[in-house]
Design a protein around this motif. Structure first.
Motif, PDB file in Angstrom:
ATOM      1  N   UNK A  31     -51.218  50.749 -20.264  1.00  0.00           N
ATOM      2  CA  UNK A  31     -51.914  52.019 -20.002  1.00  0.00           C
ATOM      3  C   UNK A  31     -51.866  53.008 -21.166  1.00  0.00           C
ATOM      4  N   UNK A  32     -50.764  53.006 -21.917  1.00  0.00           N
ATOM      5  CA  UNK A  32     -50.693  53.933 -23.058  1.00  0.00           C
ATOM      6  C   UNK A  32     -51.766  53.554 -24.082  1.00  0.00           C
ATOM      7  N   UNK A  33     -51.883  52.256 -24.341  1.00  0.00           N
ATOM      8  CA  UNK A  33     -52.891  51.834 -25.319  1.00  0.00           C
ATOM      9  C   UNK A  33     -54.301  52.077 -24.803  1.00  0.00           C
ATOM     10  N   UNK A  34     -54.486  51.883 -23.509  1.00  0.00           N
ATOM     11  CA  UNK A  34     -55.843  52.041 -22.953  1.00  0.00           C
ATOM     12  C   UNK A  34     -56.241  53.504 -22.839  1.00  0.00           C
ATOM     13  N   UNK A  35     -55.318  54.350 -22.404  1.00  0.00           N
ATOM     14  CA  UNK A  35     -55.707  55.716 -22.056  1.00  0.00           C
ATOM     15  C   UNK A  35     -55.053  56.799 -22.910  1.00  0.00           C
ATOM     16  N   UNK A  81     -61.689  66.870 -25.168  1.00  0.00           N
ATOM     17  CA  UNK A  81     -60.902  67.344 -24.007  1.00  0.00           C
ATOM     18  C   UNK A  81     -61.655  67.149 -22.712  1.00  0.00           C
ATOM     19  N   UNK A  82     -62.958  67.420 -22.763  1.00  0.00           N
ATOM     20  CA  UNK A  82     -63.764  67.314 -21.546  1.00  0.00           C
ATOM     21  C   UNK A  82     -63.806  65.886 -21.015  1.00  0.00           C
ATOM     22  N   UNK A  83     -63.542  64.946 -21.891  1.00  0.00           N
ATOM     23  CA  UNK A  83     -63.627  63.542 -21.462  1.00  0.00           C
ATOM     24  C   UNK A  83     -62.316  63.024 -20.861  1.00  0.00           C
ATOM     25  N   UNK A  84     -61.267  63.845 -20.933  1.00  0.00           N
ATOM     26  CA  UNK A  84     -59.969  63.356 -20.454  1.00  0.00           C
ATOM     27  C   UNK A  84     -59.951  63.320 -18.919  1.00  0.00           C
ATOM     28  N   UNK A  85     -59.602  62.182 -18.381  1.00  0.00           N
ATOM     29  CA  UNK A  85     -59.367  62.098 -16.929  1.00  0.00           C
ATOM     30  C   UNK A  85     -57.880  61.848 -16.719  1.00  0.00           C
ATOM     31  N   UNK A  86     -57.206  62.742 -15.994  1.00  0.00           N
ATOM     32  CA  UNK A  86     -55.789  62.477 -15.711  1.00  0.00           C
ATOM     33  C   UNK A  86     -55.634  61.167 -14.944  1.00  0.00           C
ATOM     34  N   UNK A  87     -54.580  60.448 -15.234  1.00  0.00           N
ATOM     35  CA  UNK A  87     -54.377  59.138 -14.593  1.00  0.00           C
ATOM     36  C   UNK A  87     -54.351  59.227 -13.078  1.00  0.00           C
ATOM     37  N   UNK A 121     -51.628  61.249 -26.862  1.00  0.00           N
ATOM     38  CA  UNK A 121     -51.441  62.070 -25.662  1.00  0.00           C
ATOM     39  C   UNK A 121     -51.838  61.287 -24.418  1.00  0.00           C
ATOM     40  N   UNK A 122     -50.983  61.373 -23.420  1.00  0.00           N
ATOM     41  CA  UNK A 122     -51.274  60.747 -22.136  1.00  0.00           C
ATOM     42  C   UNK A 122     -51.207  61.834 -21.061  1.00  0.00           C
ATOM     43  N   UNK A 123     -52.295  61.974 -20.311  1.00  0.00           N
ATOM     44  CA  UNK A 123     -52.341  63.032 -19.296  1.00  0.00           C
ATOM     45  C   UNK A 123     -52.154  62.412 -17.907  1.00  0.00           C
ATOM     46  N   UNK A 124     -51.073  62.785 -17.251  1.00  0.00           N
ATOM     47  CA  UNK A 124     -50.766  62.160 -15.962  1.00  0.00           C
ATOM     48  C   UNK A 124     -51.501  62.816 -14.803  1.00  0.00           C
ATOM     49  N   UNK A 125     -51.592  64.151 -14.808  1.00  0.00           N
ATOM     50  CA  UNK A 125     -52.208  64.838 -13.680  1.00  0.00           C
ATOM     51  C   UNK A 125     -51.231  64.968 -12.531  1.00  0.00           C
ATOM     52  N   UNK A 126     -51.708  65.546 -11.470  1.00  0.00           N
ATOM     53  CA  UNK A 126     -50.780  65.811 -10.365  1.00  0.00           C
ATOM     54  C   UNK A 126     -51.163  65.002  -9.145  1.00  0.00           C
ATOM     55  N   UNK A 127     -50.172  64.799  -8.315  1.00  0.00           N
ATOM     56  CA  UNK A 127     -50.385  64.094  -7.071  1.00  0.00           C
ATOM     57  C   UNK A 127     -50.381  65.145  -5.971  1.00  0.00           C
ATOM     58  N   UNK A 128     -51.567  65.387  -5.416  1.00  0.00           N
ATOM     59  CA  UNK A 128     -51.708  66.507  -4.486  1.00  0.00           C
ATOM     60  C   UNK A 128     -50.945  66.276  -3.177  1.00  0.00           C
ATOM     61  N   UNK A 129     -51.323  65.209  -2.489  1.00  0.00           N
ATOM     62  CA  UNK A 129     -50.824  65.046  -1.123  1.00  0.00           C
ATOM     63  C   UNK A 129     -49.309  64.909  -1.071  1.00  0.00           C
ATOM     64  N   UNK A 130     -48.698  65.739  -0.310  1.00  0.00           N
ATOM     65  CA  UNK A 130     -47.281  65.545  -0.023  1.00  0.00           C
ATOM     66  C   UNK A 130     -46.324  66.048  -1.084  1.00  0.00           C
ATOM     67  N   UNK A 144     -48.423  64.702 -20.790  1.00  0.00           N
ATOM     68  CA  UNK A 144     -48.680  65.932 -20.045  1.00  0.00           C
ATOM     69  C   UNK A 144     -48.450  65.641 -18.573  1.00  0.00           C
ATOM     70  N   UNK A 145     -47.311  66.092 -18.077  1.00  0.00           N
ATOM     71  CA  UNK A 145     -46.956  65.833 -16.681  1.00  0.00           C
ATOM     72  C   UNK A 145     -47.063  67.118 -15.870  1.00  0.00           C
ATOM     73  N   UNK A 146     -47.743  68.103 -16.421  1.00  0.00           N
ATOM     74  CA  UNK A 146     -47.923  69.358 -15.701  1.00  0.00           C
ATOM     75  C   UNK A 146     -49.134  69.207 -14.774  1.00  0.00           C
ATOM     76  N   UNK A 147     -49.026  69.730 -13.543  1.00  0.00           N
ATOM     77  CA  UNK A 147     -50.148  69.584 -12.619  1.00  0.00           C
ATOM     78  C   UNK A 147     -51.443  70.236 -13.133  1.00  0.00           C
ATOM     79  N   UNK A 148     -51.329  71.299 -13.931  1.00  0.00           N
ATOM     80  CA  UNK A 148     -52.563  71.810 -14.545  1.00  0.00           C
ATOM     81  C   UNK A 148     -52.464  71.582 -16.051  1.00  0.00           C
ATOM     82  N   UNK A 149     -52.914  70.399 -16.464  1.00  0.00           N
ATOM     83  CA  UNK A 149     -52.656  69.954 -17.832  1.00  0.00           C
ATOM     84  C   UNK A 149     -53.437  70.750 -18.878  1.00  0.00           C
ATOM     85  N   UNK A 150     -52.791  71.222 -19.922  1.00  0.00           N
ATOM     86  CA  UNK A 150     -53.517  71.852 -21.021  1.00  0.00           C
ATOM     87  C   UNK A 150     -52.869  71.584 -22.374  1.00  0.00           C
ATOM     88  N   UNK A 151     -52.141  70.489 -22.408  1.00  0.00           N
ATOM     89  CA  UNK A 151     -51.496  70.111 -23.659  1.00  0.00           C
ATOM     90  C   UNK A 151     -52.525  69.727 -24.721  1.00  0.00           C
TER      91      UNK A 151
END
Ligand SMILES: Nc1ncnc2c1ncn2[C@@H]1O[C@H](COP(=O)(O)OP(=O)(O)OP(=O)(O)O)[C@@H](O)[C@H]1O
Ligand SMILES: [Mg+2]
Length: 265
Positions: A93-97, A55-61, A107-116, A37-44
């Protein structure tokens, strides 16, 4: 090597739904699948039918500040003058997260990089980019990446490992214009194969309306998926669409998968 697929398209066209359904089908075939999930607002996770508690426990990388600091040497948001590692270690990281969705799908949730924005030269981006490079180039799972309407996280070297960019469009010219932009961004980074699936098709005329436009910009249509009210019910219930959609929709996604297979290495 196995298929490395990037899924992109205008907001709301169905990228996440299509990614989740394809992941389910590839998983049922028995091959290990990694969905990113490479979408900035992840919902995969929701579309994959992951229960709320998990789902509530998922922290984007991108939000794992300790991890990013440990791997790059610099904590996100701290002094940007510092040098960080451009090649942080990511192999584990895939095995860990990676969240196990079924015995074959992770499923691997990347999250978004805000700054810049996408070009941000910062430690979190360095980690995500290196990780995406790893999952595209070094790993052997079927990879399905749910991206937004761009090629963020895909550097040149990485993009070369992407077998296919699947652009989801819906009947209407706005999503076709986005598709044109995606094609040009894709070719800038070196992805040459860009194809479309038309989603939310109500009648044949819907498909005809976008076919010419897409052909003109050089994007062949390799599938179409009907507008299915069960998708909305699935979304409301938090179930995976795969469990609820009509047989015609499943056939359409299966047919799409067969066409995609033609692009696998
Ligand atoms: N074939 C379909 N028939 C009916 N509804 C659909 C279909 N495909 C997707 N939808 C619905 O459209 C909405 C958007 O779908 P989805 O979240 O997959 O799009 P997206 O492109 O990932 O959106 P975003 O840009 O916000 O990430 C959802 O409510 C989904 O249930
Ligand atoms: Mg989405």
């Amino acid at each position: 090597m196995t298929l490395k697929l990037a899924v992109s398209g205008k907001g709301g066209v169905g990228k996440t739904t299509v990614s989740a359904m394809l992941a389910g089908l590839y998983g049922k075939r028995g091959k290990p699948v990694l969905v990113v999930d490479a979408d900035p607002s992840p919902n995969l996770a929701l579309a994959l039918g992951v229960p709320k508690q998990a789902r509530d426990k998922i922290t984007p990388l991108s939000q794992m500040l300790d991890l990013i600091e440990e791997r790059t040497g610099v904590r996100p948001g701290s002094s940007y003058g510092k040098m960080f590692k451009l090649n942080p270690e990511v192999e584990d990281l895939v095995d860990k997260f990676g969240l196990r969705v079924t015995d074959k799908v992770r499923l691997l949730v990347l999250g978004s990089v805000e700054a810049g924005g996408s070009g941000c030269f910062c430690p979190e981006n360095a980690l995500l980019r290196r990780l995406v490079k790893h999952v595209v180039l070094d790993r052997d799972e079927v990879l399905i990446m749910d991206m937004e309407a761009g090629v963020e996280h895909l550097g040149r070297g990485t993009a070369e490992g992407v077998d296919l960019m699947l652009v989801v469009v819906e009947p209407g010219l706005r999503s076709v214009e986005t598709a044109a932009r995606i094609k040009s961004l894709a070719s800038d980074v070196g992805i040459s194969k860009v194809v479309a699936v038309v989603n939310k098709v109500r009648v044949d005329a819907d498909l005809d309306a976008v076919r010419n436009e897409l052909e003109q910009i050089g994007i062949p249509i390799i599938g179409s998926i009907p507008q299915d009210p069960a998708m909305v019910s699935a979304d409301l219930k938090g179930s995976s669409p795969t469990d609820l959609v009509s047989a015609a929709t499943m056939d359409a996604v299966r047919h799409l998968m067969e066409r995609i297979d033609g692009y696998a290495p």
